[in-house]
Design a protein around this motif. Sequence first.
Motif, mmCIF file in Angstrom:
data_model
loop_
_atom_site.group_PDB
_atom_site.id
_atom_site.type_symbol
_atom_site.label_atom_id
_atom_site.label_comp_id
_atom_site.label_asym_id
_atom_site.label_seq_id
_atom_site.Cartn_x
_atom_site.Cartn_y
_atom_site.Cartn_z
ATOM 1 N N SER A 221 0.537 -1.219 0.201
ATOM 2 C CA SER A 221 -0.169 0.182 0.014
ATOM 3 C C SER A 221 0.770 1.073 0.092
ATOM 4 O O SER A 221 1.897 1.319 0.396
ATOM 5 N N ARG A 222 0.283 2.447 -0.452
ATOM 6 C CA ARG A 222 0.949 3.622 -0.515
ATOM 7 C C ARG A 222 1.197 4.019 1.133
ATOM 8 O O ARG A 222 2.380 4.577 1.183
ATOM 9 N N GLU A 223 0.322 3.698 1.890
ATOM 10 C CA GLU A 223 0.347 4.061 3.470
ATOM 11 C C GLU A 223 1.884 3.454 3.847
ATOM 12 O O GLU A 223 2.639 4.019 5.044
ATOM 13 N N GLU A 224 1.905 2.142 3.402
ATOM 14 C CA GLU A 224 3.295 1.494 3.795
ATOM 15 C C GLU A 224 4.600 2.302 3.597
ATOM 16 O O GLU A 224 5.421 2.513 4.209
ATOM 17 N N ILE A 225 4.689 2.782 2.184
ATOM 18 C CA ILE A 225 5.634 3.459 1.836
ATOM 19 C C ILE A 225 5.701 4.820 2.572
ATOM 20 O O ILE A 225 6.770 5.050 3.151
ATOM 21 N N GLU A 226 4.922 5.496 3.062
ATOM 22 C CA GLU A 226 4.856 6.739 3.889
ATOM 23 C C GLU A 226 5.232 6.339 5.148
ATOM 24 O O GLU A 226 6.119 7.229 5.763
ATOM 25 N N PHE A 227 4.996 5.201 5.644
ATOM 26 C CA PHE A 227 5.246 4.780 6.760
ATOM 27 C C PHE A 227 6.776 4.493 6.962
ATOM 28 O O PHE A 227 7.478 5.011 8.023
ATOM 29 N N LEU A 228 7.431 4.103 6.164
ATOM 30 C CA LEU A 228 8.985 3.676 6.024
ATOM 31 C C LEU A 228 9.720 5.112 5.881
ATOM 32 O O LEU A 228 10.825 5.347 6.384
ATOM 33 N N GLU A 229 8.846 5.931 5.074
ATOM 34 C CA GLU A 229 9.594 7.247 4.831
ATOM 35 C C GLU A 229 9.500 8.106 5.932
ATOM 36 O O GLU A 229 10.695 8.900 6.303
ATOM 37 N N THR A 230 8.463 8.166 6.796
ATOM 38 C CA THR A 230 8.208 9.393 7.595
ATOM 39 C C THR A 230 7.915 8.853 9.176
ATOM 40 O O THR A 230 7.888 9.717 10.059
ATOM 41 N N GLY A 231 7.543 7.584 8.986
ATOM 42 C CA GLY A 231 7.043 7.090 10.428
ATOM 43 C C GLY A 231 5.701 7.730 10.664
ATOM 44 O O GLY A 231 4.989 7.417 11.851
ATOM 45 N N ALA A 232 4.978 8.118 9.772
ATOM 46 C CA ALA A 232 3.587 8.728 10.008
ATOM 47 C C ALA A 232 2.447 8.163 9.097
ATOM 48 O O ALA A 232 2.787 6.995 8.451
ATOM 49 N N PRO A 256 10.869 0.084 0.664
ATOM 50 C CA PRO A 256 10.637 -1.240 1.309
ATOM 51 C C PRO A 256 11.765 -2.117 0.723
ATOM 52 O O PRO A 256 12.431 -2.834 1.750
ATOM 53 N N VAL A 257 12.388 -1.931 -0.295
ATOM 54 C CA VAL A 257 13.237 -2.958 -0.929
ATOM 55 C C VAL A 257 14.818 -2.636 -0.103
ATOM 56 O O VAL A 257 15.211 -3.875 0.493
ATOM 57 N N GLU A 258 14.970 -1.506 -0.080
ATOM 58 C CA GLU A 258 16.207 -1.220 0.872
ATOM 59 C C GLU A 258 16.233 -1.462 2.397
ATOM 60 O O GLU A 258 17.230 -2.057 2.868
ATOM 61 N N TYR A 259 14.894 -1.209 2.780
ATOM 62 C CA TYR A 259 14.773 -1.606 4.030
ATOM 63 C C TYR A 259 15.134 -3.353 4.365
ATOM 64 O O TYR A 259 15.694 -3.723 5.268
ATOM 65 N N LEU A 260 14.452 -3.931 3.412
ATOM 66 C CA LEU A 260 14.478 -5.515 3.424
ATOM 67 C C LEU A 260 15.938 -5.661 3.446
ATOM 68 O O LEU A 260 16.497 -6.575 4.230
ATOM 69 N N ASP A 261 16.963 -5.289 2.577
ATOM 70 C CA ASP A 261 17.939 -5.446 2.548
ATOM 71 C C ASP A 261 19.015 -5.133 3.789
ATOM 72 O O ASP A 261 19.888 -6.067 4.146
ATOM 73 N N GLN A 262 18.625 -4.178 4.344
ATOM 74 C CA GLN A 262 19.285 -3.879 5.795
ATOM 75 C C GLN A 262 19.046 -4.880 6.754
ATOM 76 O O GLN A 262 19.802 -5.124 7.844
ATOM 77 N N SER A 281 13.342 0.551 -10.435
ATOM 78 C CA SER A 281 14.584 0.318 -9.603
ATOM 79 C C SER A 281 14.797 -0.639 -8.683
ATOM 80 O O SER A 281 15.519 -1.581 -8.476
ATOM 81 N N GLU A 282 13.752 -0.705 -7.667
ATOM 82 C CA GLU A 282 13.473 -1.529 -6.747
ATOM 83 C C GLU A 282 13.003 -2.943 -7.368
ATOM 84 O O GLU A 282 13.718 -4.173 -6.902
#
Length: 371
Positions: A221-232, A256-262, A281-282
């Motif tokens: 979801s778009r909300e997941e992208i927002e959550f990872l970027e801002t925490g909101a 999200p892909v970079e987060y998985l990699d971390q 790119s992801e």
Amino acid sequence: MIRGEKTRYHAAWVVPITSAPIRHGWVEVDGGMITGVGGGSTQARPATGIREVQLPSTVVLPGLVNAHTHLELSRFRGAVPPAATMPSWARQMMAGQAAERPLRDEDTVREAVAELRRAGTVLVGDIANTSASMDPLAASSLEAVVFREVIGFNATCDEAQAMVAQLWADVERRSGTRIRLALAAHAPYSVAPSLFRAVSRAVVEASSGALLPMSVHLAESREEIEFLETGAGDWRAILEERGRWAPDWSPPGTGPVEYLDQLGWLVSSTLVVHGVHLTRSELNCMASAGVTLVTCPRSNQWTGAGVPPVADFYASGVRIAVGTDSLASVPDLNLFAELSELRRLAPDIPAKVLLESATRSGAMALGFGSE
């Protein structure tokens, strides 16, 4: 069927997936194992001792692989209406779970397993928070990977290790040849980083040679992208409403892909489910890592997650498998209906490519196939 009693099925078409379709082909089966495929210019061997079955209006192809579903949610069929956003749909779903009978409901699971088999499915990747699907699957002719799922955004490191250790003990105890158990993490907005790392460590430590499969819902979801970027956003609001927020968590500020990699999850044994909002790119990064993307287009539109960019998925070269998701977000578990939707969304993708996604690619992702 007893080993040594062969049957040869003659069909209008045989579609091996790994090679071109065969008109007026045949498939020879001995004790449940395919021992020969031929037709056209390939002459069938003498039929002495072989039972011949004529299927003149039939197409024979490998069994389908439903790489992602939630069988324990089958009792919610038709009970959770479509929503404009995924957090809105999730709130409806959680409200229904709180009001309904306990999660363990083997009757509806058993009906769902029978439906899978009627639709031509032979292998399923099931996400489970209970053991409700184990006995129905074991009693069926299906093969399965049952992913025991971890959820917990505010889990401490010690709690994460204990949770994964307990689940892993069950995985090792109950896994069998036909029904295997594995581990899954629900999603970045519902699983603490410590839990992600504990799962990947357990899988690496237990693997000898090829890694065991792991599954995660990602970029749904778009909300997941927002959550990872801002925490909101809405996912944080849901965590706070349910008393699951972790005050010491900081948003990674990444995709999200970079987060998985971390977190150690960008590996070839990972099944990334949904991926509706992955960038090109992801997708390319996932393809390079050998990750499998499991797409569930009908569910994505039902839950308000969005329309998956199916053409971009295939253009990236990432391995694509197909799932229906649960009966809480689709009307049926028929993978042919999912393939029809994929064809509608990406009409230029050849049918042979879609069929490979629904058969061989899914089997390889779940550890039941070979390159």
